[in-house]
Design an enzyme around this catalytic site. Structure first.
Site, PDB file in Angstrom:
ATOM      1  N   ARG A  40       7.958  12.142  24.828  1.00 37.81           N
ATOM      2  CA  ARG A  40       8.361  10.855  24.217  1.00 37.81           C
ATOM      3  C   ARG A  40       9.848  10.826  23.869  1.00 37.81           C
ATOM      4  O   ARG A  40      10.519   9.807  24.092  1.00 37.81           O
ATOM      5  CB  ARG A  40       7.528  10.572  22.989  1.00 37.81           C
ATOM      6  CG  ARG A  40       6.072  10.286  23.358  1.00 37.81           C
ATOM      7  CD  ARG A  40       5.422   9.658  22.185  1.00 37.81           C
ATOM      8  NE  ARG A  40       3.998   9.497  22.349  1.00 37.81           N
ATOM      9  CZ  ARG A  40       3.204   9.083  21.373  1.00 37.81           C
ATOM     10  NH1 ARG A  40       3.725   8.807  20.193  1.00 37.81           N
ATOM     11  NH2 ARG A  40       1.929   8.922  21.567  1.00 37.81           N
ATOM     12  N   ASP A 141       4.002  -3.170  10.099  1.00 38.24           N
ATOM     13  CA  ASP A 141       3.945  -1.860  10.772  1.00 38.24           C
ATOM     14  C   ASP A 141       5.337  -1.244  10.631  1.00 38.24           C
ATOM     15  O   ASP A 141       6.332  -1.961  10.436  1.00 38.24           O
ATOM     16  CB  ASP A 141       3.587  -2.041  12.255  1.00 38.24           C
ATOM     17  CG  ASP A 141       3.060  -0.754  12.889  1.00 38.24           C
ATOM     18  OD1 ASP A 141       1.847  -0.646  13.126  1.00 38.24           O
ATOM     19  OD2 ASP A 141       3.877   0.168  13.153  1.00 38.24           O
TER      20      ASP A 141
HETATM   21  C1  LIG Z   1      -3.309   3.999  15.925  1.00 35.76           C
HETATM   22  S1  LIG Z   1      -2.407   2.602  15.371  1.00 35.76           S
HETATM   23  C2  LIG Z   1      -3.698   1.702  14.554  1.00 35.76           C
HETATM   24  C3  LIG Z   1      -3.577   0.215  14.756  1.00 35.76           C
HETATM   25  C4  LIG Z   1      -4.659  -0.629  14.090  1.00 35.76           C
HETATM   26  N1  LIG Z   1      -4.594  -0.521  12.657  1.00 35.76           N
HETATM   27  C5  LIG Z   1      -6.029  -0.245  14.589  1.00 35.76           C
HETATM   28  O1  LIG Z   1      -6.795   0.385  13.872  1.00 35.76           O
HETATM   29  O2  LIG Z   1      -6.344  -0.589  15.727  1.00 35.76           O
HETATM   30  C6  LIG Z   1      -1.433   3.257  14.012  1.00 35.76           C
HETATM   31  C7  LIG Z   1      -0.267   2.378  13.610  1.00 35.76           C
HETATM   32  O3  LIG Z   1       0.239   2.861  12.365  1.00 35.76           O
HETATM   33  C8  LIG Z   1       1.643   2.681  12.365  1.00 35.76           C
HETATM   34  N2  LIG Z   1       2.254   3.563  11.366  1.00 35.76           N
HETATM   35  C9  LIG Z   1       2.442   4.908  11.416  1.00 35.76           C
HETATM   36  N3  LIG Z   1       3.077   5.344  10.321  1.00 35.76           N
HETATM   37  C10 LIG Z   1       3.297   4.265   9.522  1.00 35.76           C
HETATM   38  C11 LIG Z   1       3.918   4.074   8.255  1.00 35.76           C
HETATM   39  N4  LIG Z   1       4.453   5.086   7.580  1.00 35.76           N
HETATM   40  N5  LIG Z   1       3.974   2.822   7.743  1.00 35.76           N
HETATM   41  C12 LIG Z   1       3.443   1.778   8.433  1.00 35.76           C
HETATM   42  N6  LIG Z   1       2.849   1.889   9.643  1.00 35.76           N
HETATM   43  C13 LIG Z   1       2.774   3.124  10.192  1.00 35.76           C
HETATM   44  C14 LIG Z   1       2.038   3.009  13.801  1.00 35.76           C
HETATM   45  O4  LIG Z   1       3.291   2.480  14.154  1.00 35.76           O
HETATM   46  C15 LIG Z   1       0.873   2.408  14.595  1.00 35.76           C
HETATM   47  O5  LIG Z   1       1.173   1.123  15.077  1.00 35.76           O
END
Ligand SMILES: C[S@@+](CC[C@H](N)C(=O)[O-])C[C@H]1O[C@@H](n2cnc3c(N)ncnc32)[C@H](O)[C@@H]1O
Length: 280
Positions: A40, A141
């Site tokens: 990445r 996000d």
């Molecule tokens: C696996 S996705 C889950 C998306 C959705 N909530 C679902 O369950 O389908 C995780 C998301 O968490 C976000 N994320 C990770 N760390 C974060 C943080 N510290 N604050 C806010 N969002 C975060 C990532 O950018 C990503 O888009």
């Protein structure tokens, strides 16, 4: 030793990446993520024409808040999501909002590419009919690249393949021109969802108003236990009395604490003691 040849990536580079992403985003990357990190971040090195990881990390650390920090974070988040993922949550949300006469606010705190907040908006429209137009979904996000995609509201046929024909007809328009073969969420659905960047680790959140429900699904799994606890404790005062917290399927263990009481199927409400502690 580094198994990768294009860019030198040492053990100490990997250790530094793990420290930095943990500090910035709360994401705890395991030892086994080395190859993922290499592939990445290699894209960043190629783009910036840097010879090796140490040069990239030096450049990154030379500024506290340079643009590259956001690209670094965007590269290391995992954004897997889908429409009506963990589908059992949405009828629970529908039933909950039908009980209220007030405009409804739902906070979707890890919105990724938009499938989750749009699924919430669709649920509100189905549950509330014309009353849904005064309701809203706050979609946040940490990753600005996924937020841009989410805001565009354009999805491939594959991404919407599991939606019912009725939902597709009611809530999406067929794409034209460059978007031929794709769909776009209808303006009335898009109008309910406001996207913005929010890091759950930030000391202050822009979301301050009490909300009817918080979706925090499949993001806590990337955080360590102390970070999970801190975030959960900060959710508590943001929920209206009787408000619901929706968690991901593998996140229930972290939620069993004094703040939240399980209602089943990874849905939670404030425990009595925590509800009392909420400022008036
Ligand atoms: C696996 S996705 C889950 C998306 C959705 N909530 C679902 O369950 O389908 C995780 C998301 O968490 C976000 N994320 C990770 N760390 C974060 C943080 N510290 N604050 C806010 N969002 C975060 C990532 O950018 C990503 O888009």
């Amino acid at each position: 030793m580094a198994a990768n040849t294009e860019f030198l990536f040492t053990d100490s580079d990997f250790a530094k990446v793990r420290t930095l992403i943990h500090r910035r985003a709360g994401i705890a990357l395991g030892e086994q993520k080395r190859q993922m990190v290499y592939s990445r971040l290699s894209r960043r090195l190629r783009e910036l024409r840097l010879p090796e990881f140490s040069a990239y990390l030096e450049m990154l650390e030379a500024t506290q808040d340079g643009d590259e920090w956001q690209s670094f974070i965007n590269s290391l988040t995992t954004n897997l999501t889908s429409f009506f993922r963990e589908a059992h949550h949405f009828p629970v949300l529908a039933e909950h909002v039908r009980k209220t006469q007030q405009p409804v606010t739902v906070w979707c705190s890890a919105a990724s590419t938009g499938e989750e907040p749009y699924s919430i908006a669709i649920t509100l429209m189905e549950a509330l009919g014309s009353r849904a137009s005064s309701s809203k979904v706050i979609a946040t996000d940490i990753d600005t690249a996924v937020l841009a995609k989410a805001e565009a509201g354009v999805f491939t046929a594959e991404q919407v393949a599991r939606l019912s024909p009725d939902r597709l007809r009611r809530f999406f328009n067929k794409g034209t021109g460059a978007n031929a073969g794709k769909v776009r969420v209808r303006p009335e659905v898009a109008a309910m969802v406001k996207f913005s960047r929010l890091n759950l680790l930030d000391p202050s959140w822009a979301v301050k108003e009490p909300v009817d429900a918080i979706f925090c699904r499949n993001v806590m799994i990337y955080f360590d236990k102390p970070t999970q606890k801190k975030v959960l404790d900060r959710f508590a005062p943001l929920l209206k009395p009787g408000g619901l917290l929706f968690a991901g399927h593998s996140e229930n263990a972290s939620l069993v604490n004094q703040t939240f009481k399980p209602l089943g199927h990874t849905v939670y409400e404030l425990a009595r003691s925590a509800a009392k502690a909420v400022p008036a």
